[in-house]
Design an enzyme around this catalytic site. Sequence first.
Site, PDB file in Angstrom:
ATOM      1  N   SER A 149       6.209   8.759  -6.557  1.00 36.94           N
ATOM      2  CA  SER A 149       6.767   9.423  -5.381  1.00 36.94           C
ATOM      3  C   SER A 149       6.276  10.617  -4.884  1.00 36.94           C
ATOM      4  O   SER A 149       5.032  10.844  -4.542  1.00 36.94           O
ATOM      5  CB  SER A 149       8.402   9.515  -5.656  1.00 36.94           C
ATOM      6  OG  SER A 149       9.173   9.610  -4.631  1.00 36.94           O
ATOM      7  N   ASP A 174      10.044  -1.285  -1.484  1.00 41.32           N
ATOM      8  CA  ASP A 174      10.530  -0.052  -1.310  1.00 41.32           C
ATOM      9  C   ASP A 174      10.876   0.460   0.087  1.00 41.32           C
ATOM     10  O   ASP A 174      10.257   0.380   1.039  1.00 41.32           O
ATOM     11  CB  ASP A 174       9.212   0.800  -1.523  1.00 41.32           C
ATOM     12  CG  ASP A 174       9.567   2.505  -2.267  1.00 41.32           C
ATOM     13  OD1 ASP A 174      10.313   2.778  -1.564  1.00 41.32           O
ATOM     14  OD2 ASP A 174       8.541   2.683  -2.956  1.00 41.32           O
ATOM     15  N   HIS A 202      11.605   1.356  -5.193  1.00 35.32           N
ATOM     16  CA  HIS A 202      11.064   2.637  -5.637  1.00 35.32           C
ATOM     17  C   HIS A 202      11.273   2.784  -7.074  1.00 35.32           C
ATOM     18  O   HIS A 202      11.217   3.978  -7.581  1.00 35.32           O
ATOM     19  CB  HIS A 202      11.693   3.786  -4.745  1.00 35.32           C
ATOM     20  CG  HIS A 202      10.982   4.910  -4.546  1.00 35.32           C
ATOM     21  ND1 HIS A 202       9.832   4.973  -4.148  1.00 35.32           N
ATOM     22  CD2 HIS A 202      11.068   6.328  -5.047  1.00 35.32           C
ATOM     23  CE1 HIS A 202       9.328   6.381  -3.949  1.00 35.32           C
ATOM     24  NE2 HIS A 202      10.211   7.104  -4.602  1.00 35.32           N
TER      25      HIS A 202
END
Length: 689
Positions: A545, A628, A663
């Site tokens: 991330s 995501d 994610h």
Amino acid sequence: MRTLLIIFGTQIIFAAASAQTKFSPPPTSIVPVKDTMHGVVLTDNYRWLEDKEDPKVIEWTKAQHDYGIEYLKATQKTHPGVRNEIAAYIDIDYEGPLSKHGRRVFQNVKKKGDKQYKLYTILNGKKILIWDPVKLDTSGKTSTSGVDYNYDGERAAVSVQKSGAEISTTYIIDTRTGNILYPPLQNTDGFNWTKDQQHAYYTIRSQDDVNKQLPLKTYRWEVGASAKTAEFMGTTADAKNSYFVYDNRYSDVSFYGEGDFYSNKCYMRKTGTNDKGILIYESKKSTCYPEAIGDKLYIFTNDNAPNYRLMVAEKNNPEYKNWKTLIPESETVMQSYVVTKNNIIIQDKKDIQSRLTLYDLDGNKVKQIDLPETGNVAGISYDREEDSVYMTLNTFTSMPKIFVASPSNFKWRLYYERQLPVDMSNVVGEIRFYYSKDSTRVPAFVIHRKDMKLDSANPVLLTAYGGFNIGIEPHYYGFFAPFLNRGGVVVEAGIRGGDEYGEKWHREGMLANKQNCFDDFNACAEWLIKEKYTSPSKLIAIGGSNGGLLMGAVATQRPDLYKAIVCEVPLLDMLRYQKFLIARYWIPEYGTSDNDEDFRWLLRYSPYQNIRVSVNVPTMLVTAGANDSRVDPMNAKKFVAALQNNIGQVSPIILHMDYNSGHGSGQSTEQSIDNWNFVFEFIINQWGL
């Protein structure tokens, strides 16, 4: 001797196979798009990969993913014990901490072989199953994303998501029977009960809201009524901001307002009304989310206090001008507080390690609170009904323990302890410090076997995050046992951008200062090499991330330092990141290329725009989640395409898509084991083990 010869022969065969398998990924078309941004002409050769619905993009993505898997199968050897060691940590009989709400007790439980966690309640000494997401989806790809109990614990709002998409459905259940009481609420994002327990506040977030970057709307719902009758409470003008509203259990006032990650404005009104109320706080630089207890407001804030302070105000005079400092800012970082019936407990940290200090209700320091064991305080909470304080204690090599005590004497007793899933008796954790490029002192955790030697030959896995005020703290490292048991060293750097040393530390790693994060990380790599922990041929970096952005930056800026890099669900095109999914929320952290000043610093470090012609970056495994809803996979796709087509790029650049998660959340047990086994095998092979 015969066994040694067999092993040696296998290594020769493997090395030969690896040398013969050239990395030749599917080709990527170059379709130049020219932009002029703030007077600078830029060419984007892979803009076409941004459209995830385009059949050509779908075909290219699958071809890249499939090729990466086949290439790694052909060039890597399998370590049979790795998957079992990962499973030993993930797929075990697990009984979570007891959670008390009202007079009710709840517990998350997952037995070996279960696809998801189940929720139990304890009645008359017996555990009763009240929630199992697998009953909604037998594939195990639907997971519980949140549980919000009402004050007496008799009902709970359970939210679930499918395949990690973070678009939730919320069910209201009877916590004695597990019965679903009403039709579920669709497309929810956050749920909290009102003080009367007959209503709730919830926010709507649909996939369309995410795709179009629309401001989210919050409603007040009479529990059990049709969702169509829910009362609109508020929204924001810009999708980068969030609307909030909450009641207080121990007072008759409510707070609401809007803000971004780091600033907000806050109104107070009488609970149960829709009056505009009183604006009590507004700032572009700091935040406050007050707590009301009786006639007093307690405000934990970084307003004019980068290390935070606790302020207090009277309910009848709640405006900012009337706030008084109750416990002032100090050299250490204040993390949290609880107000008990007779005192105040402050959790703060010094050089990464947290502790507890007792104050009286007037803010006078009483004493340092002794801990039952040596460890790091991971959190505190207070049950006002039973007048008990709960504390979680962490160490590098033991699972978290929860202790409980009366705030009148702090005689701790063990409330919850989980047995170690893996043996860590031969492992030690240290807090070390090194100096960055600008001489800033930076902390790092170094986890290794007790028999480690400083001979430059150790395989090292280096990780960091460095953003959004999220820092490192001592915690259990059993997850990394497959590395540690093979002689690997795990290092976690507390680089700027986190909260290690308060808001100042965070701000030194955001916006125009983001380069400090990358410099801190590379300095850690240099320190590890200088101190003879490892060498560049044994040093692997991993991050996800915001940490994926970090990986992209260090790969393009200092490729000489790393053997390989794992770059997970990353942000990489920083000139266009904010145009996709929920990324407008992050403009306060990074800035936006729509602004001339922001554009200048983003252009200087954005990994996608800073790939240097003819410069080979280390072997990279770049992962993305098809579902995501935070970081658009276009970041990973464009970066991989640009590197693969870069003249002089020799090391493999591999794209790996997870088609069943987003994610990183929401995976079934089996998915999680498979995914981590894939990553761990990549790392161990890159080390040459």
